[in-house]
Scaffold this active site. Structure first.
Site, PDB file in Angstrom:
ATOM      1  N   THR A  87       0.849  -1.198   0.000  1.00 36.77           N
ATOM      2  CA  THR A  87       0.000   0.000   0.000  1.00 36.77           C
ATOM      3  C   THR A  87       0.883   1.245   0.000  1.00 36.77           C
ATOM      4  O   THR A  87       1.919   1.278   0.680  1.00 36.77           O
ATOM      5  CB  THR A  87      -0.901  -0.010   1.256  1.00 36.77           C
ATOM      6  N   THR A  88       0.461   2.249  -0.748  1.00 35.78           N
ATOM      7  CA  THR A  88       1.202   3.522  -0.756  1.00 35.78           C
ATOM      8  C   THR A  88       0.374   4.563  -0.003  1.00 35.78           C
ATOM      9  O   THR A  88      -0.764   4.308   0.385  1.00 35.78           O
ATOM     10  CB  THR A  88       1.461   3.973  -2.208  1.00 35.78           C
ATOM     11  N   SER A  98       7.733   1.006  -2.842  1.00 37.16           N
ATOM     12  CA  SER A  98       6.691   1.879  -3.417  1.00 37.16           C
ATOM     13  C   SER A  98       6.250   1.293  -4.753  1.00 37.16           C
ATOM     14  O   SER A  98       5.168   1.606  -5.240  1.00 37.16           O
ATOM     15  CB  SER A  98       7.221   3.301  -3.603  1.00 37.16           C
ATOM     16  N   HIS A 119      -2.017   7.518 -13.663  1.00 38.42           N
ATOM     17  CA  HIS A 119      -2.613   6.301 -13.096  1.00 38.42           C
ATOM     18  C   HIS A 119      -4.113   6.309 -13.342  1.00 38.42           C
ATOM     19  O   HIS A 119      -4.701   7.333 -13.688  1.00 38.42           O
ATOM     20  CB  HIS A 119      -2.341   6.220 -11.585  1.00 38.42           C
ATOM     21  N   HIS A 120      -4.718   5.151 -13.061  1.00 38.99           N
ATOM     22  CA  HIS A 120      -6.175   4.981 -13.184  1.00 38.99           C
ATOM     23  C   HIS A 120      -6.932   5.923 -12.236  1.00 38.99           C
ATOM     24  O   HIS A 120      -6.384   6.380 -11.226  1.00 38.99           O
ATOM     25  CB  HIS A 120      -6.543   3.519 -12.898  1.00 38.99           C
ATOM     26  N   LYS A 125      -7.173   5.565  -8.152  1.00 41.78           N
ATOM     27  CA  LYS A 125      -6.019   5.712  -7.245  1.00 41.78           C
ATOM     28  C   LYS A 125      -6.285   6.829  -6.241  1.00 41.78           C
ATOM     29  O   LYS A 125      -6.688   7.933  -6.615  1.00 41.78           O
ATOM     30  CB  LYS A 125      -4.751   5.993  -8.055  1.00 41.78           C
ATOM     31  N   GLY A 154       3.301   6.828  -5.101  1.00 35.63           N
ATOM     32  CA  GLY A 154       4.469   6.474  -4.290  1.00 35.63           C
ATOM     33  C   GLY A 154       5.707   6.321  -5.161  1.00 35.63           C
ATOM     34  O   GLY A 154       6.817   6.733  -4.786  1.00 35.63           O
TER      35      GLY A 154
HETATM   36  N1  LIG Z   1       3.800  -1.029  -4.224  1.00 37.67           N
HETATM   37  C1  LIG Z   1       3.323  -1.369  -5.442  1.00 37.67           C
HETATM   38  O1  LIG Z   1       4.036  -1.943  -6.291  1.00 37.67           O
HETATM   39  C2  LIG Z   1       1.890  -1.082  -5.769  1.00 37.67           C
HETATM   40  C3  LIG Z   1       1.340  -1.463  -7.024  1.00 37.67           C
HETATM   41  C4  LIG Z   1      -0.007  -1.249  -7.243  1.00 37.67           C
HETATM   42  C5  LIG Z   1      -0.792  -0.677  -6.260  1.00 37.67           C
HETATM   43  N2  LIG Z   1      -0.230  -0.287  -5.080  1.00 37.67           N
HETATM   44  C6  LIG Z   1      -1.013   0.251  -3.974  1.00 37.67           C
HETATM   45  O2  LIG Z   1      -1.693  -0.835  -3.344  1.00 37.67           O
HETATM   46  C7  LIG Z   1      -2.913  -0.382  -2.753  1.00 37.67           C
HETATM   47  C8  LIG Z   1      -4.064  -1.251  -3.235  1.00 37.67           C
HETATM   48  O3  LIG Z   1      -4.217  -1.126  -4.642  1.00 37.67           O
HETATM   49  P1  LIG Z   1      -5.435  -1.854  -5.396  1.00 37.67           P
HETATM   50  O4  LIG Z   1      -5.327  -1.375  -6.797  1.00 37.67           O
HETATM   51  O5  LIG Z   1      -5.454  -3.312  -5.121  1.00 37.67           O
HETATM   52  O6  LIG Z   1      -6.700  -1.153  -4.681  1.00 37.67           O
HETATM   53  P2  LIG Z   1      -8.177  -1.699  -4.583  1.00 37.67           P
HETATM   54  O7  LIG Z   1      -9.025  -0.524  -4.194  1.00 37.67           O
HETATM   55  O8  LIG Z   1      -8.562  -2.473  -5.798  1.00 37.67           O
HETATM   56  O9  LIG Z   1      -8.146  -2.734  -3.364  1.00 37.67           O
HETATM   57  C9  LIG Z   1      -7.992  -2.350  -2.016  1.00 37.67           C
HETATM   58  C10 LIG Z   1      -8.647  -3.409  -1.157  1.00 37.67           C
HETATM   59  O10 LIG Z   1      -8.348  -3.130   0.208  1.00 37.67           O
HETATM   60  C11 LIG Z   1      -9.512  -3.395   0.956  1.00 37.67           C
HETATM   61  N3  LIG Z   1      -9.477  -2.751   2.268  1.00 37.67           N
HETATM   62  C12 LIG Z   1      -9.903  -1.517   2.624  1.00 37.67           C
HETATM   63  N4  LIG Z   1      -9.726  -1.329   3.946  1.00 37.67           N
HETATM   64  C13 LIG Z   1      -9.168  -2.486   4.428  1.00 37.67           C
HETATM   65  C14 LIG Z   1      -8.756  -2.885   5.714  1.00 37.67           C
HETATM   66  N5  LIG Z   1      -8.901  -2.107   6.796  1.00 37.67           N
HETATM   67  N6  LIG Z   1      -8.218  -4.121   5.848  1.00 37.67           N
HETATM   68  C15 LIG Z   1      -8.078  -4.953   4.775  1.00 37.67           C
HETATM   69  N7  LIG Z   1      -8.470  -4.603   3.524  1.00 37.67           N
HETATM   70  C16 LIG Z   1      -9.013  -3.388   3.360  1.00 37.67           C
HETATM   71  C17 LIG Z   1     -10.639  -2.901   0.056  1.00 37.67           C
HETATM   72  O11 LIG Z   1     -11.914  -3.401   0.464  1.00 37.67           O
HETATM   73  C18 LIG Z   1     -10.179  -3.431  -1.297  1.00 37.67           C
HETATM   74  O12 LIG Z   1     -10.615  -4.766  -1.502  1.00 37.67           O
HETATM   75  C19 LIG Z   1      -2.993   1.105  -3.132  1.00 37.67           C
HETATM   76  O13 LIG Z   1      -2.458   1.876  -2.068  1.00 37.67           O
HETATM   77  C20 LIG Z   1      -2.105   1.232  -4.351  1.00 37.67           C
HETATM   78  O14 LIG Z   1      -1.573   2.534  -4.522  1.00 37.67           O
HETATM   79  C21 LIG Z   1       1.083  -0.491  -4.829  1.00 37.67           C
END
Ligand SMILES: NC(=O)c1ccc[n+]([C@@H]2O[C@H](COP(=O)([O-])OP(=O)(O)OC[C@H]3O[C@@H](n4cnc5c(N)ncnc54)[C@H](O)[C@@H]3O)[C@@H](O)[C@H]2O)c1
Length: 238
Positions: free
Chosen positions: A76-77, A101, A135-136, A139, A145
């Site tokens: 998560t970022t 990140s 990004h989409h 986000k 990040g």
């Molecule tokens: N570091 C990386 O390489 C990288 C790559 C892509 C995305 N990301 C980051 O990862 C995160 C998630 O991205 P995504 O595209 O899967 O988002 P997404 O919105 O599709 O999924 C997020 C999920 O987290 C769940 N959630 C919310 N609160 C929660 C909690 N308290 N406990 C557990 N789960 C909970 C939501 O219900 C949802 O299913 C974002 O912060 C994004 O920026 C990081």
């Protein structure tokens, strides 16, 4: 390996399929509606938990993993204001924490090129430097990040830039980041050097989420049996 997933959204699903392809078992899936799963025997049996949820929930999820002695691969970022707290809790408790990140191997190669190029460009003040990230539209954090990591690398090397600013205008000392949110773009980053006579651009364009998911699973494999605070530099050793 036994892997727990925290956050079962776009990334959680992508990680699940790569982890299974690599022969791992998903023993537990925690999302916003079932926090009680943190206390299940399946979650406690995990060799690592891979966390991709939301900026406001990541910190508490990391604490829950620390309390249960389950190694964390954090994706998560948007939570980095609590970086020092997590680092210190990890060190004091002898826990395992891996953060990137951006887990894409290609982006990490891009980071290495960005560092090298910015070091070189410090000696060429006729070039201004700026960045763009796309990004989409779902986000939540901005700039990304990955964008912040690229900006910090540039600030560490180019003395004429003092801080990054998410804007299309600023002073000569600002490293400007233009952030755009469009459609379903998985992740585009570009660093642009511009002089009166030419332009140099380096860019990374993710075609899907697969590259991030693979990197996160590789990180889970990397932390198995290790204690400490890790990053992609530890895993890739460029
Ligand atoms: N570091 C990386 O390489 C990288 C790559 C892509 C995305 N990301 C980051 O990862 C995160 C998630 O991205 P995504 O595209 O899967 O988002 P997404 O919105 O599709 O999924 C997020 C999920 O987290 C769940 N959630 C919310 N609160 C929660 C909690 N308290 N406990 C557990 N789960 C909970 C939501 O219900 C949802 O299913 C974002 O912060 C994004 O920026 C990081």
């Amino acid at each position: 390996m036994k892997i727990a997933l925290i956050g079962y959204g776009k990334m959680g699903h992508a990680i699940e399929s790569i982890a299974k392809e690599r022969g791992h078992t998903i023993v537990s899936v925690v999302d916003i509606d079932n926090p009680e799963a943190f206390d299940s025997s399946q979650f406690l049996s995990a060799d690592a938990a891979i966390e991709f949820s939301q900026p406001q929930s990541a910190y508490n999820n990391y604490l829950k993993c620390f309390e249960r002695n389950v190694p964390v691969v954090a994706g998560t970022t948007g939570w980095l204001d609590r970086w020092n707290e997590i680092k210190s809790l990890c060190d004091k408790g002898n826990h395992t924490f891996f953060y990137a990140s951006n887990y894409s191997i290609g982006v990490n190669i891009f980071f290495a090129v960005n560092k090298y190029l910015s070091k070189m460009m410090n000696h060429f003040p006729s070039y201004d430097v700026g960045m763009e990230e796309i990004h989409h539209i779902h986000k939540l954090d901005s700039p990304s990040g990955t964008g912040i990591t690229l900006a910090e690398q540039i600030l560490g090397n180019i003395e004429r830039k003092k801080q990054w600013k998410e804007s299309v205008e600023g002073s000569k000392e600002d490293l400007l980041i233009r952030s755009k949110r469009e459609g379903e773009v998985p992740g585009f980053h570009e660093v642009i050097y511009e002089s009166d006579v030419d332009t140099i651009r380096i860019q990374h364009n993710a075609k899907s989420r697969k590259g991030f998911a693979l990197g996160a699973v590789l990180a889970a494999e990397f932390v198995k049996g290790k204690k400490g605070f890790f990053s992609m530099n530890d895993m890739l050793d460029f």
